[in-house]
Design a protein around this motif. Structure first.
Motif, short mmCIF file in Angstrom:
data_model
loop_
_atom_site.label_atom_id
_atom_site.label_comp_id
_atom_site.label_asym_id
_atom_site.label_seq_id
_atom_site.Cartn_x
_atom_site.Cartn_y
_atom_site.Cartn_z
N LYS A 1 1.98 18.41 11.51
CA LYS A 1 2.28 18.51 10.05
C LYS A 1 2.64 17.56 8.66
O LYS A 1 1.96 16.75 8.00
CB LYS A 1 3.46 19.21 9.76
N VAL A 2 3.31 16.21 9.47
CA VAL A 2 3.81 15.64 8.43
C VAL A 2 3.69 14.14 9.52
O VAL A 2 3.39 13.92 11.37
CB VAL A 2 4.82 15.52 8.34
N LEU A 3 2.98 12.90 9.16
CA LEU A 3 2.67 11.62 9.32
C LEU A 3 3.57 10.55 8.68
O LEU A 3 3.36 10.30 7.31
CB LEU A 3 1.71 11.34 9.78
N SER A 4 4.64 9.52 9.19
CA SER A 4 5.57 9.23 8.69
C SER A 4 5.32 7.82 8.93
O SER A 4 4.70 7.33 9.83
CB SER A 4 7.49 9.36 8.90
N LEU A 5 4.78 7.13 7.86
CA LEU A 5 5.09 5.21 8.04
C LEU A 5 5.80 4.26 8.15
O LEU A 5 6.60 4.18 7.83
CB LEU A 5 3.53 5.05 7.12
N GLY A 6 5.76 3.63 9.64
CA GLY A 6 7.44 3.47 9.60
C GLY A 6 6.89 1.47 10.12
O GLY A 6 5.32 1.45 9.70
N LEU A 7 8.12 0.78 9.19
CA LEU A 7 7.81 -0.82 9.07
C LEU A 7 6.53 -1.29 8.46
O LEU A 7 7.23 -0.72 6.98
CB LEU A 7 7.09 -1.36 10.58
N LEU A 8 5.63 -1.90 8.44
CA LEU A 8 4.26 -2.28 8.11
C LEU A 8 3.36 -2.01 7.77
O LEU A 8 2.02 -2.36 7.28
CB LEU A 8 4.81 -3.87 8.40
N ASN A 9 2.84 -0.42 8.13
CA ASN A 9 2.21 0.14 8.45
C ASN A 9 2.12 0.84 7.20
O ASN A 9 0.92 1.47 6.13
CB ASN A 9 2.18 1.71 9.34
N GLN A 10 3.31 0.98 6.18
CA GLN A 10 3.35 1.42 4.78
C GLN A 10 3.78 0.23 3.12
O GLN A 10 3.68 0.52 2.35
CB GLN A 10 4.31 2.07 4.46
N GLU A 11 2.95 -1.35 4.34
CA GLU A 11 3.11 -2.89 3.60
C GLU A 11 2.10 -2.67 2.10
O GLU A 11 1.02 -1.69 2.47
CB GLU A 11 2.75 -3.40 4.03
N GLU A 12 2.94 -2.52 0.74
CA GLU A 12 2.29 -2.68 -0.41
C GLU A 12 0.39 -3.23 0.00
O GLU A 12 -0.04 -2.38 -1.10
CB GLU A 12 3.18 -2.60 -1.52
N GLN A 13 1.04 -4.39 0.00
CA GLN A 13 0.22 -5.85 0.13
C GLN A 13 -1.16 -4.55 1.13
O GLN A 13 -2.57 -5.37 0.49
CB GLN A 13 -0.03 -7.18 -0.03
N LEU A 14 -0.85 -4.11 2.09
CA LEU A 14 -1.65 -3.47 2.71
C LEU A 14 -2.75 -2.51 2.55
O LEU A 14 -3.61 -2.28 2.62
CB LEU A 14 -1.16 -3.34 4.04
#
Length: 622
Positions: free
Chosen positions: A399-412
């Motif tokens: 249902k849901v996948l949350s992005l932790g640490l740098l997996n949601q980095e804005e530059q990435l």
């Protein structure tokens, strides 16, 4: 500890801590000295020098089984019991190496006292046969009855109850016994060894293979997943009397009064103590498929040492907040090797499972270190790994996948927006947790605060924090003029009136990210409270200031199977990014939270409190 600790329950060196290894130092030193300094080649005894690498190999053997068991039980395929493991069990099982130290002391003393242990051949077939027969006969028979005796209420309450405190077993559980009980078992295992030694049939292979066999079967039998295939018993039916399975011993830990045998179930069959549900549970465990979670939290490795702090790494390190240990430096060859492996070979794997009421949770980790996220040559690879994990979750119906640490980095990937744009058909909801992060930071600011310093890279989270604070009439002070201008341009005219730029008058509440430098920290007045809004904490420089945790909350008691810490956070504390994914599933929010999209901050905060999460106190963070 046993229910009513008996005589010799505590290990003699329990108070020495990690200094207990010094007990082996004189023996190790003497074995190396005598091997090197022997002028005559014939006087050098490989049997003596072999004891140290043998002890080290036993530790490695233990760790391999522990990592494998934790990985397989997190995935769920062939899992036997669904009950959880908690911190009290991990703490109880930290002395797993005591029995290896005891073995080392016994072997070294035996070598020094008995001439029969000197200059053993590498192999003798007759010694191997005698060892096997002595184990199947006297050792297994005596163990069966000794084990049944330990289940008598007098001995059980004083000794064996300590081992049975662990209902759900891990390989490490197999060697967790009071000192007196381990001595009793060791005495039994010495029967084949002393027999071959005093009959002149012993060899390095017979002694080494026998103790390795004991470890192998012990660790295997205490795994909480079934790995012995059914075809083995179909091809050779008598095997069920000669070799037990993890299911066999798991039933002993849940039923207590059945399946007493060591590794050879023959004696349980002979005396009628085989559990009647054995075959049913064995087949059910073999048929069990990998677990499909409702929520996945996608994280990654942090420092090179973090590989040891993973739940699949060292259990004792994983159960405590991430902190550097001097002895980890001794493992630099393994650490360096792991860094190069992750550079070449990236993969996502399951590291943890939890249960929140009826919501099944898993944590997946990408085999990449923090530094690699900032390397230009690794970015495409990392983005592909994240996208593959999201697509796998979507295909599995998660249902849901949350992005932790740098997996949601804005530059990435622009806070995960990249994957939504590329895959607009996604059913799994991708969550960066920003709304709850902002809520946690806002609620960490002491009541009555009228001014704060905002220092850090301007991001979705920091800009949202500044906007809310300014709207509430709290003055937000920026140190850098350029950042001040950029942030002011993103605020409404009304909110911007509470945004100021100053380098002189500074309040004692600082909202910061992990880029906070030492020079900047030294500008803060004594007693300043640093509240991070970033995934990583700033480096602690000031002893006369206070450092709060990265955005996180205390978990409710009904979160099950919690036996490891999330990076640097205390026990049973979970990052806001991870909690956000759980709330998304619990509340049934049918939208992504990534890119510029952010949920209502107050709604996210209220949902976290309604589901039992609690804000951290300063005492928890210090």
């Amino acid at each position: 500890m046993a229910t009513k600790p008996g005589i010799l329950t505590e290990w003699p060196w329990a108070r020495l801590g990690n200094f207990k290894y010094l007990l082996l130092a004189p023996f190790v030193g003497h074995s190396i000295y005598s091997f090197i300094m022997s002028k005559d080649e014939s006087q050098r005894d490989i049997s003596y020098i072999f004891i140290l690498p043998y002890l080290l190999s036993r530790m490695i053997h233990n760790q391999i089984w522990t990592s494998l068991s934790r990985y397989r039980t997190a995935k769920g395929n062939n899992r036997i019991l669904d009950k959880s493991i908690e911190f009290d069990q991990v703490d109880r099982e930290t002395n797993w190496d005591d029995q290896i130290i005891l073995n080392g002391v016994v072997f070294y003393i035996a070598y020094l006292k008995f001439q029969q242990t000197h200059h053993l051949p590498l192999w003798r077939t007759d010694g191997i046969i005698i060892t096997a027969l002595m184990h199947i006969g006297p050792v297994e028979f005596l163990y069966y009855w000794l084990h049944r005796a330990f289940h008598h209420h007098f001995l059980y309450s004083r000794y064996h109850s300590h081992h049975h405190s662990s209902i759900v077993t891990e390989p490490i559980t197999s060697v967790i016994h009071p000192f007196a009980e381990i001595v009793a078992y060791l005495t039994l295992f010495l029967i084949p060894m002393t027999t071959t030694l005093f009959t002149g049939t012993a060899s390095i292979a017979s002694l080494g293979a026998y103790t390795t066999y004991i470890d192998f079967m012990n660790y295997m039998g205490h795994c909480n997943f079934e790995l012995i295939p059914k075809w083995m018993f179909s091809m050779f039916p008598p095997l069920k009397y000669l070799m037990y399975t993890p299911t066999f011993h798991s039933l002993h830990h849940t039923q207590f009064r059945t399946n007493y045998s060591l590794f050879v179930p023959m004696y349980d069959h002979l005396y009628g103590t085989v559990d009647k549900s054995l075959d049913t549970l064995y087949e059910k465990s073999l048929e069990r498929k990998a677990e499909l979670p409702d929520v996945v939290h996608l994280t990654h490795l942090t420092t090179p040492e973090s590989i040891y702090h993973l739940r699949l790494g060292f259990a004792s390190l994983a159960s405590r907040p991430h902190a550097s240990k001097w002895y980890i430096l001794l493992m630099w060859p393994v650490t360096l090797w792991s860094f190069f492996i992750t550079w070449i070979y990236g993969q996502t794997f399951v590291v943890e499972r939890n249960l929140f009421r009826n919501i099944k949770l898993q944590t997946w980790a990408i085999l990449k270190y923090r530094k690699q996220y900032f390397m230009q040559g690794q970015r495409d690879t990392i983005n592909n790994l994240i996208e593959e994990a999201i697509m796998e979750a979507d295909q599995k119906g998660i249902k849901v996948l949350s992005l932790g640490l740098l997996n949601q980095e804005e530059q990435l990937n622009n806070n995960g927006e990249l994957y939504i744009r590329k895959n607009p058909q996604l059913k799994v909801k991708v969550v960066d947790g920003s709304s709850l992060v902002v809520a946690v930071v806002l609620n960490s600011i002491p009541k009555g605060t009228s001014q704060v310093v905002l220092r850090g890279r301007l991001s979705k989270v920091s800009c949202s924090i500044a906007l809310v604070l300014c709207q509430r009439g709290i003055q937000v002070i920026m140190l850098d003029e350029e950042e001040y201008k950029r942030l002011k341009a993103r605020l409404t005219p009304e909110a911007a009136t509470n945004l100021v730029q100053s380098k002189t008058y500074l309040p004692k509440i600082w909202l910061v990210d992990d880029g906070l430098s030492e020079d900047e920290q030294l500008k803060a007045p004594k007693g300043t409270l640093y509240i991070p809004f970033s995934q990583f904490p700033p480096r602690k420089v000031r002893k006369n200031c206070f450092y709060f945790n990265t955005p996180a909350m205390l978990t409710p008691k009904h979160l099950e199977n919690v036996d490891s810490c999330e990076n640097w956070l205390p026990r049973r504390v979970m990052s806001a990014w991870r909690i956000a994914g759980i709330l998304h599933a619990l509340e049934g929010w049918n939208e992504h939270e990534c890119g510029d999209m952010m949920l209502d901050i107050e709604k996210a905060w209220k949902a976290s409190l309604d589901h039992g999460f609690r804000p951290l106190k300063m005492t928890s963070a210090a």
